[in-house]
Design a protein around this motif. Structure first.
Motif, PDB file in Angstrom:
ATOM      1  N   MET A 128       0.829  -1.208   0.000  1.00 14.98           N
ATOM      2  CA  MET A 128       0.000   0.000   0.000  1.00 14.98           C
ATOM      3  C   MET A 128       0.867   1.263   0.000  1.00 14.98           C
ATOM      4  SD  MET A 128      -2.980  -1.165   2.694  1.00 14.98           S
ATOM      5  CE  MET A 128      -3.837   0.399   2.548  1.00 14.98           C
ATOM      6  N   ALA A 129       1.983   1.218   0.728  1.00 10.79           N
ATOM      7  CA  ALA A 129       2.880   2.380   0.750  1.00 10.79           C
ATOM      8  C   ALA A 129       3.475   2.627  -0.633  1.00 10.79           C
ATOM      9  CB  ALA A 129       3.987   2.164   1.783  1.00 10.79           C
ATOM     10  N   GLY A 160       9.546  21.291   3.462  1.00  8.96           N
ATOM     11  CA  GLY A 160       8.114  21.033   3.349  1.00  8.96           C
ATOM     12  C   GLY A 160       7.852  19.542   3.264  1.00  8.96           C
ATOM     13  N   GLY A 161       7.096  19.132   2.255  1.00 10.29           N
ATOM     14  CA  GLY A 161       6.818  17.707   2.065  1.00 10.29           C
ATOM     15  C   GLY A 161       7.704  17.068   1.030  1.00 10.29           C
ATOM     16  N   THR A 207       7.084   6.846   1.856  1.00 11.15           N
ATOM     17  CA  THR A 207       8.416   6.388   2.234  1.00 11.15           C
ATOM     18  C   THR A 207       8.476   5.958   3.694  1.00 11.15           C
ATOM     19  OG1 THR A 207       9.387   7.879   0.604  1.00 11.15           O
ATOM     20  CG2 THR A 207      10.843   7.026   2.312  1.00 11.15           C
ATOM     21  N   GLU A 208       7.962   6.795   4.597  1.00 12.47           N
ATOM     22  CA  GLU A 208       8.017   6.462   6.024  1.00 12.47           C
ATOM     23  C   GLU A 208       7.212   5.203   6.322  1.00 12.47           C
ATOM     24  OE1 GLU A 208       7.327   9.388   4.793  1.00 12.47           O
ATOM     25  OE2 GLU A 208       8.945  10.717   5.495  1.00 12.47           O
ATOM     26  N   SER A 249       6.936  -0.476   7.751  1.00 10.96           N
ATOM     27  CA  SER A 249       6.426  -1.797   7.367  1.00 10.96           C
ATOM     28  C   SER A 249       7.564  -2.791   7.181  1.00 10.96           C
ATOM     29  CB  SER A 249       5.604  -1.683   6.085  1.00 10.96           C
ATOM     30  OG  SER A 249       4.509  -0.819   6.254  1.00 10.96           O
ATOM     31  N   SER A 250       8.666  -2.344   6.607  1.00  9.65           N
ATOM     32  CA  SER A 250       9.811  -3.234   6.399  1.00  9.65           C
ATOM     33  C   SER A 250      10.385  -3.703   7.733  1.00  9.65           C
ATOM     34  CB  SER A 250      10.885  -2.519   5.584  1.00  9.65           C
ATOM     35  OG  SER A 250      10.389  -2.109   4.338  1.00  9.65           O
TER      36      SER A 250
END
Length: 602
Positions: free
Chosen positions: A232-233, A331-332, A496-497, A502-503
């Protein structure tokens, strides 16, 4: 057709009913052959000529769903996804570099149209990659949901009751004591709970059943749930992320606007309107290199020092440093340093002495010593001897530490600027910039250009800083200095985070599923007719391991404090080694191995 297996009793009846021994032997061989195959056998359901109905549409759908949601299929799809990602590393991708894709089309006239139809230039957005991706996602979800409910049911249930014959289990211990049976069971229950076993009284109150190792299945589920979260990421990054690249020369700035990118790769939900409002100026670039030894010329540090601002207030700047593998988050978005090179500063004047070009031109590095190819384009202000307006182009080589030899020609012997040199030749004509066709800033389109000549000889120049040379039609070219440039990749990756978390969770779950063992221990205390108590301990592990034996031995040793073996063993208690049919039937349900928490279809 029917999938119902044919019973051996029916086959034996058919053999017994044969008229003679030859027919009987033949029928027996046929029946034996049928038992060796798993293929369905035709048989009538309601008399001669009657047809047996198939499993129907619902049955086929159920069968297909079970196949799709099996762990075997999930592993196959995961392997296919890995294979499907390989072309994305071998074939140029549109999202990474449209220029490389265009070059592939120019150099491979036969393969390029085939690759276009197969979407090989957009592997991660292709229909076949998306199909594998979605099937893997559905397979994992369909496998994990029922498995989770099954595990919840196991957690809510009590540990299974003790088998009737504990002596049959792989790990077993027994002794007789004068201690009270209830006291023994209470002590055993306390010992097991201290060792983090789930325990309960079972078997009519004369035994304690306990179980441990539930975190094994928790780890297994955590691994698969984390794998889904990782997918999903990645999907979120593909749908809501984007990136662009830009070359910035020292002293020049960049504003996060799509018009200022050299390459911009949007996504379905990340467009030009989604860019974060910020900008920065490259104040200076620092690079150090190994000066001796076998690794002479190897880069030691690359650092781009910038001053950046966010929002619309460009006067309020913040200093920052971007290094290789150390991006700056604004920023993002993350700003990465991806390349570095040199930009010679060239000044060009026309026959009237007017400056028609003055500024740095980034050159493209060709080797580890940053020998670079340059393309300098002068689009306005120049005229030939007849007074006709024309354009100038200069191509050549820049070397930060210039060396000339008969074999390699002009090149650089060291990446730092110790003795910079610029070696160029000139062209006059139409650069093709006004044609509307995109061009590389590192090359000249010579299809409508003529090389400059002086007295019939090709015009060329070898310049060092502050040196200049006259042009054949009037004017000059002066090499005034050198600036450095840096290539930045501005990336917006919202997943990314989540992918990182998840990893990490997937690794932890895999460790738990591999190293935590599921095991059960039963303790039985039975009061004998003579008032003594017989104690039995037995253990069973899901996989073969010495751990359950060691744990049982430790519990038996600790239980000796409450129930010492102070009564000699006596085999004359009337027990019988033979087990009747009812006992065997009871043991069939209780002596089974640990409940397999994985789905039966796995």
């Amino acid at each position: 057709m029917s999938d119902t297996p044919v019973s051996d009793d029916r086959e034996e009846t058919a053999v017994a009913a044969a008229p003679d021994s030859a027919d009987s032997a033949e029928q027996h061989e046929l029946a034996a052959a049928e038992r060796l195959t798993s293929a369905p056998r035709e048989e009538s359901a309601g008399g001669d000529g009657a047809e047996v109905a198939g499993i129907g549409l619902v049955g086929w759908l159920r069968w297909g769903w079970r196949q799709l949601t099996s762990m075997r299929t999930a592993l196959m799809l995961l392997f296919l996804l890995s294979l499907a990602a390989v072309p994305g590393s071998l074939v140029p991708q549109t999202s990474a570099s449209q220029l490389n894709v265009d070059n592939f089309h120019a150099n491979h006239k036969v393969l390029a149209p085939i690759f276009d139809k197969l979407q090989m230039f957009d592997v991660y957005g292709s229909f076949w990659f998306s199909a594998i991706y979605l099937l893997l996602f559905i397979s994992l979800v369909g496998c994990i949901v029922p498995r989770t409910w099954q595990f919840v049911g196991v957690l809510r249930a009590q540990p299974p009751t003790a088998p009737r014959h504990l002596v049959r289990l792989p790990v077993y211990a027994t002794w007789r004591t004068s201690a009270d049976a209830d006291r023994v069971l209470d002590a055993a229950d306390g010992l097991l709970r201290k060792r983090r076993f789930r325990s309960s009284r079972s078997g009519g109150g004369n035994s304690v059943a306990s179980e441990k190792g539930y975190l094994r299945e928790v780890g297994n589920l955590l691994f698969h749930v984390s794998l889904i979260a990782m997918l999903m990421a990645f999907a979120a990054t593909k749908l809501f992320g984007g990136m662009g690249t830009v070359v910035v020369v020292e002293g020049y700035g960049f504003s996060n606007n799509v018009t200022q990118y050299d390459d911009f790769m949007p996504s379905a939900f990340y467009t030009a309107n989604s860019l974060d409002p910020f900008g920065f100026t490259l104040d200076n670039f620092d690079a150090t290199y190994q000066t001796s030894g076998d690794q002479k010329g190897t880069a030691r540090t690359y650092a781009a020092h910038i001053s950046y601002w966010t929002g619309s207030n460009a006067n309020r700047k913040t200093n920052g440093t971007i290094e290789v593998n150390h991006p700056l988050k604004i920023g993002g978005s993350n700003v990465y340093l991806t390349a570095h090179g040199y930009a010679p500063v060239i000044q060009v004047t026309n026959a009237k002495g007017q400056v028609i070009f003055n500024g740095p031109t980034p050159c493209l590095p060709q080797d580890a010593n940053i020998t670079s190819l340059c393309a300098i384009k002068v689009t306005d202000g120049y005229a030939d001897k007849t007074g006709k307006a024309t354009q100038l182009g200069f191509s050549g080589i820049f070397a930060p530490t210039a060396v000339i030899d008969p074999v390699n020609g002009p090149h650089s012997s060291f990446p730092a600027m110790e003795d910079p040199g610029l070696f160029i030749t000139g062209y006059v004509g139409d650069l093709g910039i006004n044609s509307g066709i995109p061009q590389s800033v590192y090359s000249l389109d010579l299809s409508h250009m003529t090389q400059l000549k002086v007295d019939g000889q090709l015009w060329k120049a070898s310049l060092h800083p502050s040196q200049g040379i006259k042009l054949p039609d009037g004017g000059t070219v002066t090499f005034t200095g050198v600036k450095q440039w840096a290539n930045f990749t501005i990336s917006h990756n919202p997943g990314t985070e989540a992918a990182l978390v998840s990893s990490v969770l997937a690794i932890l779950g895999l460790i738990g599923s591999l190293f935590i063992q599921r095991r059960r221990i039963w303790v039985r205390a039975v009061t004998n007719p003579d008032g003594t108590t017989t104690i039995e301990l037995a253990g069973l592990a899901r996989s073969e391991s010495a751990r359950v034996a060691e744990e049982l031995a430790e519990i038996a040793l600790l239980l000796q404090d409450a129930a010492p073996a102070d009564v000699a063993a006596d085999d004359s208690d009337g027990s019988d080694d033979e087990v009747d049919a009812d006992d065997q039937e009871a043991d069939a349900s209780t002596d089974a191995p640990l409940a397999d928490l994985t789905s039966s279809k796995d």
